[in-house]
Structure formats: structure tokens, C-alpha cells
Design an enzyme around this catalytic site. Structure first.
Site, PDB file in Angstrom:
ATOM      1  N   LYS A   1       0.199  13.987   1.459  1.00  0.00           N
ATOM      2  CA  LYS A   1      -1.180  14.217   1.014  1.00  0.00           C
ATOM      3  C   LYS A   1      -1.461  15.701   0.780  1.00  0.00           C
ATOM      4  O   LYS A   1      -2.467  16.075   0.208  1.00  0.00           O
ATOM      5  CB  LYS A   1      -2.167  13.633   2.024  1.00  0.00           C
ATOM      6  CG  LYS A   1      -2.101  12.100   2.086  1.00  0.00           C
ATOM      7  CD  LYS A   1      -3.051  11.529   3.122  1.00  0.00           C
ATOM      8  CE  LYS A   1      -2.928  10.011   3.234  1.00  0.00           C
ATOM      9  NZ  LYS A   1      -3.498   9.297   2.086  1.00  0.00           N
TER      10      LYS A   1
ATOM     11  N   LYS B   1      -8.963  13.205   5.005  1.00  0.00           N
ATOM     12  CA  LYS B   1      -8.065  12.054   4.973  1.00  0.00           C
ATOM     13  C   LYS B   1      -7.035  12.219   6.085  1.00  0.00           C
ATOM     14  O   LYS B   1      -6.955  13.267   6.730  1.00  0.00           O
ATOM     15  CB  LYS B   1      -7.379  11.912   3.613  1.00  0.00           C
ATOM     16  CG  LYS B   1      -6.662  13.156   3.143  1.00  0.00           C
ATOM     17  CD  LYS B   1      -6.109  12.977   1.731  1.00  0.00           C
ATOM     18  CE  LYS B   1      -7.202  13.036   0.682  1.00  0.00           C
ATOM     19  NZ  LYS B   1      -7.323  11.805  -0.077  1.00  0.00           N
TER      20      LYS B   1
ATOM     21  N   LYS C   1     -15.154   7.451  -3.348  1.00  0.00           N
ATOM     22  CA  LYS C   1     -16.396   7.721  -2.610  1.00  0.00           C
ATOM     23  C   LYS C   1     -16.972   9.074  -2.998  1.00  0.00           C
ATOM     24  O   LYS C   1     -18.188   9.208  -3.238  1.00  0.00           O
ATOM     25  CB  LYS C   1     -16.120   7.683  -1.110  1.00  0.00           C
ATOM     26  CG  LYS C   1     -15.670   6.343  -0.583  1.00  0.00           C
ATOM     27  CD  LYS C   1     -15.010   6.463   0.784  1.00  0.00           C
ATOM     28  CE  LYS C   1     -14.295   5.165   1.154  1.00  0.00           C
ATOM     29  NZ  LYS C   1     -13.375   5.313   2.284  1.00  0.00           N
TER      30      LYS C   1
ATOM     31  N   HIS D   1       0.801  -1.227   0.000  1.00  0.00           N
ATOM     32  CA  HIS D   1       0.000   0.000   0.000  1.00  0.00           C
ATOM     33  C   HIS D   1       0.832   1.274   0.000  1.00  0.00           C
ATOM     34  O   HIS D   1       0.260   2.357   0.111  1.00  0.00           O
ATOM     35  CB  HIS D   1      -0.926   0.026   1.219  1.00  0.00           C
ATOM     36  CG  HIS D   1      -2.088  -0.899   1.128  1.00  0.00           C
ATOM     37  ND1 HIS D   1      -3.235  -0.598   0.422  1.00  0.00           N
ATOM     38  CD2 HIS D   1      -2.291  -2.131   1.649  1.00  0.00           C
ATOM     39  CE1 HIS D   1      -4.094  -1.600   0.522  1.00  0.00           C
ATOM     40  NE2 HIS D   1      -3.541  -2.548   1.255  1.00  0.00           N
TER      41      HIS D   1
ATOM     42  N   THR E   1      -9.035   5.835  -1.745  1.00  0.00           N
ATOM     43  CA  THR E   1     -10.418   5.369  -1.900  1.00  0.00           C
ATOM     44  C   THR E   1     -11.403   6.494  -1.604  1.00  0.00           C
ATOM     45  O   THR E   1     -12.537   6.449  -2.045  1.00  0.00           O
ATOM     46  CB  THR E   1     -10.717   4.173  -0.983  1.00  0.00           C
ATOM     47  OG1 THR E   1     -10.371   4.489   0.373  1.00  0.00           O
ATOM     48  CG2 THR E   1      -9.941   2.943  -1.426  1.00  0.00           C
TER      49      THR E   1
END
Length: 818
Positions: free
Chosen positions: A564, A558, A670, A367, A666
């Protein structure tokens, strides 16, 4: 409990027994009376919640047992999914949806004067995960059941799990998560499934020339099972979590001598294993606890798998034919050595045969490409805790390196990269290499991520085993992330394109034909605005900030991490704030910036970014000159339930990680499924989302992964980028000088200095491109018909990102169970 009022603050109308109660209502009352121990007139909301769960659970148990019997009867191969996280969220609504019982239960409770929606809101979120990794595992478990595939999920039953986040004066404060304070009505303790887990000690030779591990310490792992209901109740699988107890919970002699701490020392040490998720590992004690946790749940799970296999099939040599074990990231990688120990030391197999069985049984999902996230453990600590496993890892490594040396291309550099032992400094055990070596399949979770795995972290292992790496792009369960969290949109879709998408999410593609219909756009927009109004009300009640549902809701939710790039978003917000104030005459698109996420307890910069977001929010939200055009909120304690509120309300989805660093994502799936447009880099699954929705229906900006690598190789000078961008330079100067932190003007000077001197995550290189993309977003927002056409096309195009599709690929290509 979190993210909802205290139970004592929730009131329900006086129950009014129906004139002719339905059988289901009678069963709920019976559960309330005989299993909860409350009279109807005295029952509080949490009593009705427990009674409803217990009543629904009875129906689940019948299907659960039938599912187990059918798997046993068919001699079916089972999937075992090992994950340190399972972010399952609230389960009542999930179970009711998948069983098709929502209306029946709602009507039964209404006849008793109870509102189903009200009691659903007070069910705690299970604190068993942090972010995408754990939520993916939960989606996969639901899809395994929905596809009628026999499976067990294995993890740890954390008592406190991931911390509860509170924001005090803008700072993250970590508090214990008390989701288990009042028990969990969904779970079943399985005392018969208990195993001894050893640590430390020594390895001695046996009379037959083998080895026997004599641990110095043992704890007992006991299984606690939670049913996982598939869509339409087709199958109920098991999530099996482990609790830890000391072999001798109370040393009575020490207790009687008055040494109460020593009397309970073993119990306290055992309970540490299941107390929290991801203990801070900035110090040796935290690292050791983390390794102990990983071995604890891996060993218990492997012992359980082997015990079940021997019980039903009797021959350990057929294990790979009847069991497929998937390692979710590197956390359970020690399972490779543990299975070898069980096969060699307990079942007396020869090493070569045990290794063949081990490789055939395991699959490994990677991952992350971040080197610091590919777990390694100091060799002395590993050997002290797991001496027999260290011997087995050396034996595996010898076999691996001999095989590599036989290849003409394998020079010393390649051998060093392939080795299970990192010798570049302090010797460390490489868990990702161990998982790769011990699995027959190694998969990435998005097309770009899988390509980069082959080129970077596993380049030499891929060269040694060129057929092993494959791609399985992640997915999400549409039951929770469309039907449950957005019932109004689900209803509109059913009315417009029929029910096919409920069983096959790709059927949302039929919505494409309606994307430019004005009437449908208006109805789609009305659903979105109602969701935004509901979120606005929630935020007003919980953090006392008023939002305008007619503004664009620009969302980044997140885990807080520098890669990020929440910081990029905040810096651009500062630049936008200055621009709006400087040019009030321009036609600005009103925006609400919504942030949510937790920072790891020991991650200083991530926690500082949370503080910055709140400092900027305090200044911007109080400025009357921009109040109608820009607001920023940081919503505390991000969890599944909060995501279920935010996702349906989002207009813009921020997926802005440095290209090449996000494995998949993910949240992007969504949000797009619920009609949010994505602004993002060509990273992770953003690339595949672009391909599915069309390049005109997504805002892509910034460097590609190859360009990021090229800039670094050529010598990246962030100070030059800052000097060339007036907006970036002014925003950073304002932040560094204390404009947003008047109480501590130097608070962010170090954070900004890092951008000038290093900027590992290319914030400065991408800033201007990001700003241009945001102004394109503004222009589109001011053209509603074009905006809603693109939003509808996002919902239409991302049905492919269903976890049902992902699991079907795993089942066919890796596990061979379909």
C-alpha cells in the site's frame, strides 16, 4: 472502548423532564427505568445510550420478525455471506438514519436534557474486523437489507477482536480491544442454534462402506444475532456471529483435586477460538489457531444453513435452489469440504451428486493476488485437525485433476498449478484453489483485479473453467459514508439536486451541472472546511497537535502494508521537507499529512513504517521554518468511527499501491464521494474511478500493472533508480543515516537497504512520477476555483460505486435472487 473519552469523563446536563413528554421520550425513560435499572436523576451517559438503543431496538424487532416471516412465507431463496470479518462500526446512528428516526429521537432526548450526538460518541466500535475486507462485508449486509433481499451474515463474535492500537514513543503497541466489556445491547443469544464442532480424531469405516469421523475434541458453537437495518427500514436481516464453549466447561474431578488449570483447560481452549481476530501466525501454534477459527465458524454456519433448509424445505437435494452461499475471500474456503462432509456423511448422498450441489451453492470472492495472502496450510497440520476433510479434499482433487488431464493443453506444470495440494516444497493445502473448484462463480472486485486473476494466480484454473471468473467491482454504502458521516454535505446536495440520490446514489451525477458555479463552490468548500476544523479539534484533543484547517489535508488511511506504500508517501514527505527548507522563496501549498492504520502484530516492516512516520512527524512538526507549510500526524487506533471523522475532512486521497496489487480498495470510493481528489496509481478501482470522474479530475502517476510485470521480468535494479533521482537519494540517505532517529541512528538502515537491493513494491521506480504528481496537486491547490470544480466532479461522478449496485449485480448474476 476507543477513540473517545472515558465514560466517567463524559457529562450531560441535568435532565429536565418535559412538561408534556412525547411518547418516544416516555418509552426511553421506561427503558431506562425497567431495563437499565436507573432513575432519571442518577442516569449517566452510558445509561442513556443503553436506554435509547433498547427503545429503538424494539421498533427494529417488529420489522425483523416481519422480514423473517415474509421470507418464510414466500419460500424465498436466501443469501448466506460468510466472512471472517464484519467491521460494522457503531450501530445507533446507522439504525436511526435507515429508520428515518434521527430527528424524532434527537428531540425526545433533548426534552430529557440529553444530547443524542454526545451519547452516539460513546457507543463502542465492534472489534470484528481490521480493514477493507470487513468493512466491505458490513456494507454488503446493509445493502442486502436495503434491497429487500433475505440474507444472513456469518462470522465470529470476537471478544477482543482486532487489537486496540496505542502509539508509545512512535511505536505501535497492541492492547486488547474491550468493546464487549459492558455487553452489547444490540445482540440476541440464540441458544437453540448451537452446534458441535469437531477437531482431530480419526475416520472409521461404516457398515455401509461409508466413512464416519470420530473427533477427539468437540466445542459448542452458539449463535448470537444482531439485526441489520436496511435503508428506510424496508428489511431487517441478521448478522449471526458464533461464540464458543467447551462441551464440559469445568472438569470437576480435576478442580476438586486442586488442579485448577487442568479443570479449566477445555474452556480456555474453546474460548481461544473467539478471543482475537487474526492471531499472529508466524509460529505453528498461531497457524493452528487460525485454521481452527476458520473451520469453527465455517462448520457452525454450514450446519445452520443445512438445518434451516431441512426445516423449511425438507429435501437436501434442493439446497442450491434455496441457498446461495458466498465465501468472502479464502478464510471460509474450508466450507467447501465441510458441506461435502455434511452431504455425504450426514445426508448419505453419493459423492458426485454432493459435488454438483456444492458447486451450485457456493460463490467465491477473491480479494488478493498476493501469493502469501492466498492461504495454504501444512498438510500434516490440516490432516491432524480435520482428517475427514483431508480425505474429501483428496477426492475432490482427484476428480479435478482427472478432468484437467483430459484437456490437450494440460501439461505437468498446469496440473501442478491446478492441484489443491501444493507440492513445490512442504506439501500444503491450497485454500484458494479449493474455493475456486468448489464454486460455480469466482469473482474479482475490480476490473483490473479480475483480469489479473485470469492471467496470474488462477490462469490454469481459468483455462479449465473459462466461464467461472467474473467481475463485481466493490462499492460502499452511501448511508454511512455520505449521509451519516457528512450530514452537512448531504444537506447541501439535497438542497441543490433534490433527494433522488438518497435512494439511488448515481443521481449525484446531477451535481456535475453545478461544478463551475462560484456560489456553489464556496458552499461546498465551506462544508469541507467545517469538517476539517472538527477533525483538527479532535486531533488536538487526542494527540496534542494543532492543525490549520486552511491547509490541504492529504490523507492516507488504511491497513499498514508495504504494497500500500505508506513508505512512498513518507519518503516523499521527507523530500518535500528538504525542498521547502532549501527554497523558502517558492509558493508552497500548505499541507497536513494524515496517516492512520494498524500493522499486523508480527509484521516487522509495517510496524517500522509506523515508527518512521512518527519520527518524521516529530522532527517536521517541531521545525519552525516549515511549521506553517508542512505537518504530519499519525492518528492512532484507526477504526470505523475514526474514518467517519477523517473521510469528510480529506482534500487529497492517497491511493498509491503498487499497480496490480490492490484488488479494489473502498477507501478510495469513500474519500472521492466526500469531495477528495485522488492521487493514485492505475490499480484496483482507481481505474474505474478515473473513468467515472474523468481523467482531468484525478492525479494518476506511475507504472501500470503490465509495466510493473515487465520491469520485473526484464530485471529491475532499484539502485539505478535511486542514483538517477537526487531527491530520492537524499531522502533515503537522511532516513538511513539517523537524521530522524538520533536516539538510534541505525534504526532504518535495514529498511532503506531493502529498497536498494530488492524494492519488491517498486517504490523507487515510481518515486519521481509520484513527486511530479504531488507538485501538480500543489499547483491546483493554489487555484481554488479549479480545485473545487474537480472536487465537486468527484462527488458527482462516484455515485456508481454504491454497494447497492454491487449487490444488485451479485444478486442477478451469481445468486439468482433478483
Amino acid at each position: 472502548m476507543q477513540d473517545h473519552p472515558a465514560l466517567s469523563d463524559v457529562t450531560l446536563p441535568d435532565p429536565k423532564p418535559p412538561a408534556a413528554p412525547t411518547p418516544l421520550a416516555e418509552r426511553i425513560v421506561a427503558s431506562l427505568t425497567y431495563r437499565v435499572g436507573k432513575d432519571v436523576r442518577a442516569a449517566r451517559p452510558h445509561d442513556w445510550l443503553a436506554a435509547t438503543i433498547l427503545t429503538v431496538r424494539d421498533q427494529i424487532i417488529d420489522r425483523w420478525m416481519a422480514s423473517t416471516r415474509s421470507a418464510h412465507g414466500a419460500g424465498a431463496k436466501r443469501v448466506y455471506y460468510l466472512s471472517l470479518e464484519f467491521l460494522i462500526g457503531r450501530l445507533l446512528r446507522d439504525a436511526l438514519t435507515n429508520l428515518g428516526m434521527n430527528e424524532e429521537v434527537r428531540e425526545a432526548l433533548a426534552s430529557l436534557g440529553v444530547d443524542l450526538a454526545a451519547i452516539e460518541e460513546i457507543e463502542p466500535d465492534a472489534a470484528l474486523g481490521n480493514g477493507g475486507l470487513g468493512r466491505l462485508a458490513a456494507c454488503f449486509m446493509e445493502s442486502l437489507a436495503s434491497l429487500d433481499l433475505p440474507a444472513y451474515g456469518y462470522g465470529i463474535r470476537y471478544v477482543n477482536g482486532m487489537f486496540r492500537q496505542r502509539i508509545d514513543d512512535g511505536w505501535q503497541v497492541e492492547l486488547p480491544e474491550t468493546w464487549l466489556a459492558h455487553g452489547d445491547p444490540w445482540e440476541f443469544e440464540r441458544r437453540e442454534s448451537s452446534y458441535h464442532i469437531g477437531f482431530g480424531g480419526e475416520v472409521v469405516s461404516t457398515d455401509t462402506g461409508g466413512a464416519k469421523w470420530r473427533p477427539a475434541e468437540r466445542v459448542i458453537a452458539t449463535a448470537v444475532d444482531t439485526p441489520v437495518v436496511g435503508w428506510r427500514g424496508v428489511r431487517v436481516n441478521t448478522l449471526r456471529l458464533w461464540t464458543a464453549q467447551a462441551v464440559d466447561p469445568l472438569k470437576l474431578e480435576a478442580f476438586n483435586a486442586g488442579d485448577y488449570a487442568a479443570a479449566l483447560a477445555d474452556s480456555n481452549r474453546a474460548e481461544q477460538l473467539t478471543r482475537v481476530l487474526y492471531p499472529a501466525d508466524a509460529h505453528p501454534a498461531g497457524q493452528e489457531l487460525r485454521l481452527r477459527q476458520e473451520y469453527f465458524f465455517s462448520s457452525a454456519s454450514l450446519q445452520d444453513v443445512v438445518r434451516r433448509h431441512m426445516q423449511y424445505f425438507g429435501d437436501i437435494r434442493t439446497l442450491a435452489d434455496k441457498a446461495a452461499i458466498q465465501l468472502n475471500d479464502t478464510h471460509p474456503a474450508v466450507s467447501v469440504a465441510e458441506l461435502m462432509r455434511l452431504l455425504v456423511d450426514v445426508h448419505d448422498l453419493e459423492f458426485d451428486e454432493a459435488w454438483r450441489i456444492t458447486q451450485a451453492t457456493f460463490g467465491y470472492t477473491n480479494h488478493t493476488l498476493l501469493p502469501e495472502a492466498l492461504e495454504t496450510w501444512p498438510l500434516p497440520m490440516f490432516e491432524r485437525l480435520l482428517p475427514r476433510h483431508m480425505q474429501l479434499i483428496y477426492a475432490i482433487n482427484a476428480r479435478l485433476l482427472r478432468e484437467a488431464r483430459s484437456r490437450p493443453w494440460a501439461d505437468d506444470r498446469a496440473i501442478s498449478a491446478i492441484s489443491l495440494i501444493d507440492e513445490s516444497g512442504e506439501r500444503r493445502v491450497r485454500m484458494a484453489n479449493l474455493a475456486f473448484a468448489g464454486a460455480h462463480s469466482v469473482n474479482g472486485v475490480a476490473a483490473l483485479h479480475t483480469r489479473l486473476m485470469k492471467q496470474t494466480v488462477f490462469a490454469d484454473l481459468h483455462r479449465l473453467y473459462p466461464e467461472r471468473i467474473n467481475n463485481k467491482t466493490n462499492g460502499i454504502t452511501p448511508r454511512r459514508w455520505l449521509q451519516q458521516c457528512n450530514p452537512a454535505l448531504t444537506g447541501l446536495l439535497r438542497e441543490t439536486i433534490g433527494d433522488a440520490f438518497l435512494d439511488r446514489t448515481e443521481a449525484t451525477s446531477a451535481l456535475e451541472a453545478h461544478a463551475d458555479e462560484g456560489d456553489f463552490q464556496a458552499r461546498f468548500a465551506a462544508v469541507k472546511r467545517a469538517n476539517k476544523a472538527a477533525l483538527s479539534d479532535h486531533i488536538r484533543r487526542h494527540i496534542a497537535v494543532r492543525l490549520d484547517p486552511d491547509a490541504m489535508f492529504d490523507v492516507q488511511i488504511k491497513r499498514i502494508h508495504e504494497y500500500k506504500r505508506q513508505l512512498l508517501n513518507i519518503v516523499e514527505t521527507v523530500a518535500l521537507y528538504d525542498d521547502i527548507r532549501s527554497h523558502p522563496e517558492r509558493d508552497w501549498a500548505p499541507r497536513v499529512k494524515i496517516f492512520a492504520g494498524k500493522a499486523a502484530s508480527s509484521y516487522h516492516n509495517a510496524k517500522l513504517i509506523i515508527k518512521l512516520a512518527n519520527d518524521v512527524a516529530r522532527r517536521v512538526n517541531a521545525d519552525t521554518s516549515t511549521q506553517d507549510l508542512l505537518k504530519l500526524v499519525f492518528v492512532p487506533n484507526y477504526n470505523v468511527s475514526l474514518a467517519e471523522r477523517i473521510v469528510p475532512a480529506a482534500d487529497l486521497s492517497e491511493q498509491i499501491s503498487t499497480a496490480g496489487m490492490e484488488a479494489s480498495g473502498t477507501g478510495n470510493m469513500k474519500l472521492a464521494l466526500n469531495g477528495a481528489l485522488t492521487i493514485g496509481t492505475l490499480d484496483g478501482a482507481n481505474i474505474e474511478i478515473r473513468d467515472r470522474v474523468g481523467p482531468d479530475n484525478i492525479f494518476i502517476f506511475g507504472l501500470t500493472a503490465d509495466e510493473v510485470a515487465g520491469r520485473r521480468q526484464a530485471g529491475y535494479h532499484p539502485a539505478d533508480c535511486i542514483a538517477q533521482s537526487r531527491e530520492l537519494s537524499q531522502a533515503l540517505t537522511a532516513i538511513a543515516s539517523g537524521v530522524f532517529s538520533p536516539d538510534d541512528p541505525a534504526r532504518y538502515s535495514g529498511l532503506v537497504a531493502e529498497l536498494y537491493n530488492d524494492d519488491r513494491f517498486m517504490l523507487c521506480a515510481d518515486f519521481d512520477a509520484y513527486t511530479r504528481a504531488q507538485r501538480e496537486v500543489d499547483a491546483l491547490w493554489r487555484t481554488p476555483a479549479a480545485w473545487w470544480s474537480k472536487a465537486i466532479r468527484n462527488t458527482a461522478g462516484v455515485g456508481w460505486f454504491s454497494s447497492d449496485r454491487t449487490i444488485s449485480e451479485y444478486a442477478r448474476d451469481i445468486w439468482e435472487v433478483m
